[in-house]
Design an enzyme around this catalytic site. Structure first.
Site, short mmCIF file in Angstrom:
data_model
loop_
_atom_site.label_atom_id
_atom_site.label_comp_id
_atom_site.label_asym_id
_atom_site.label_seq_id
_atom_site.Cartn_x
_atom_site.Cartn_y
_atom_site.Cartn_z
N TYR A 91 -10.74 -18.86 -38.79
CA TYR A 91 -10.67 -18.07 -40.02
C TYR A 91 -11.85 -17.10 -40.09
O TYR A 91 -11.69 -15.89 -40.29
CB TYR A 91 -10.66 -18.98 -41.26
CG TYR A 91 -11.10 -18.27 -42.51
CD1 TYR A 91 -10.25 -17.38 -43.16
CD2 TYR A 91 -12.39 -18.44 -43.02
CE1 TYR A 91 -10.68 -16.69 -44.28
CE2 TYR A 91 -12.81 -17.76 -44.15
CZ TYR A 91 -11.95 -16.89 -44.77
OH TYR A 91 -12.37 -16.19 -45.87
N LYS A 141 -12.19 -12.71 -39.87
CA LYS A 141 -12.89 -11.78 -40.78
C LYS A 141 -13.84 -10.89 -39.97
O LYS A 141 -13.95 -9.69 -40.22
CB LYS A 141 -13.64 -12.55 -41.87
CG LYS A 141 -12.74 -13.22 -42.89
CD LYS A 141 -11.94 -12.20 -43.71
CE LYS A 141 -10.87 -12.85 -44.55
NZ LYS A 141 -9.93 -11.89 -45.16
N SER A 160 -15.86 -11.73 -46.01
CA SER A 160 -16.41 -13.00 -46.51
C SER A 160 -17.82 -13.22 -46.03
O SER A 160 -18.20 -12.81 -44.92
CB SER A 160 -15.52 -14.13 -46.00
OG SER A 160 -16.16 -15.37 -46.19
#
Ligand code: UD1
Length: 339
Positions: free
Chosen positions: A151, A155, A126
């Site tokens: 989150y 990644k 992302s």
């Protein structure tokens, strides 16, 4: 026929990618635990492609069950790993669940790939890993910034796990795709985004407001340093995004990589503000969106859009679908699921 394992294949990006893979003549095995998706998505995929993908309801945190899928399908040649938790706000409330799910799933998948001699993996990363970049548009070599949410950190850590695994001399070969903001739905309106509860993301909130499910859209901030004061993102059509995965998979399987771990930005290269997206939706659909400017959302960055030149040149891929067509597809999907 090549067989590709797609984890999270009944999810939003996973389902659109499954369709594009199948339409390119590949066989797909989906692993999904259905925690954040529905089995009926398989019907939508079948209606579009004329064929159902294989489906295994498996939780990747369960290593034994994950290994069993590789045993059952010895022809798997590559994997695309979408399965993960993805809500920024929720990750702040439940960090351990995010670390456990997102890290363990990748580790178990890589262990299974090693055991069953599957070298190729495409990983869903992302643009969140860039934080607020200093220079725009952001290139793949921009510095990775301290993550602002668990989150985002998962990644970053997953990319590091892949980098370390490749550096260890393992046969694993990786393409990490850094997504900007995927939006829209398949043109057939047979698959699309299915947010559970109140959507956190902009486009589902717009379509739910337009259809009357939400009273009004809150625009988070109009005091950013942008032309109209609202925040800027790079909104990419989910089918364009899905097609990039087909290109990446072929690149891996045809040994066309320049190095064992490659990273590509997947965006359109154009930034749009929140207010511009609302206007584009209104002009594309003729619907009015009831909105109100409210305070900034905590953790949001001001602006980010992609430099896509490396993806364009190396992959020979480019985002083709314009924002109005994309928003029309999101609207058609919203109308279809509310019938
Ligand atoms: C972020 C991450 C992305 C991640 C995604 C997961 C960045 C740059 N992007 O996307 O990597 O995958 O979360 O959810 O960190 N907005 C409103 N009103 C709303 C909803 C959104 O004004 O009701 C605005 C937001 O403030 C933002 C834009 O719309 O400016 C897009 O928001 P959203 O769709 O939530 O995506 P990101 O936060 O950009």
């Amino acid at each position: 026929m090549s067989t590709i394992l797609v984890t999270g294949g009944t999810g939003y990006i996973g389902s659109h990618t499954t369709v594009e893979l199948m339409e390119s003549g590949m066989d797909v095995v989906i692993i999904d635990n259905l925690e954040n998706s529905k089995k009926e998505v398989i019907d939508g995929i079948r209606e579009i492609t004329g064929k159902a993908p294989h489906f295994e309801e498996v939780d990747l945190r369960n290593r034994t069950a994950t290994f069993a899928v590789f045993e059952k399908y010895p022809d798997i040649e590559a994997t695309i790993h979408f399965a993960a938790y993805k809500a920024v706000g929720e990750s702040v409330e439940k960090p351990l669940a995010y670390y456990e799910n997102n890290l363990l799933s990748l580790i178990n998948l890589l262990e299974a790939m090693k055991k069953f001699d599957v070298a190729n993996i495409v990983f869903s990363s992302s643009c969140t890993i860039y934080g607020q970049p200093e220079e725009m548009p952001v290139t793949e070599s921009a510095p990775i910034q301290v993550a602002t949410s668990p989150y985002g950190n998962t990644k970053q850590i997953c990319e590091e796990i892949l980098r370390d695994e490749v550096a260890s001399g393992s046969t694993t070969r990786v393409i990490a795709l850094r997504y900007f903001n995927p939006v829209g739905a398949h043109i057939s309106a047979k698959i699309g985004e299915l947010p559970l509860g109140i959507p956190a993301n902009l486009v589902p909130f717009i379509t739910q407001t337009a259809i009357g499910l939400r009273e009004q859209l809150n625009v988070f901030g109009n005091d950013y340093d942008t032309p109209d004061g609202s925040a800027i993102r790079d909104y990419i059509n989910v089918v364009d995004l899905a097609r990039a995965h087909v290109v990446a998979i072929k690149r891996l399987m045809e040994n066309k990589q320049k190095k064992p771990l490659e990273v590509f930005n997947l965006g359109t290269g154009t930034g749009l503000s929140v207010l511009e997206v609302i206007k584009a939706f209104e002009s594309a659909t003729g619907e009015k969106v009831n909105y109100k400017i409210v305070a900034r959302r905590e953790g949001d960055i001001e602006k980010v859009w992609a430099d896509t030149s490396i993806a364009n040149e190396e992959l020979g891929w480019i985002a083709e679908i314009g924002i109005e067509e994309t928003l029309r597809s999101a609207w058609k999907w919203e109308q279809t699921i509310r019938k």
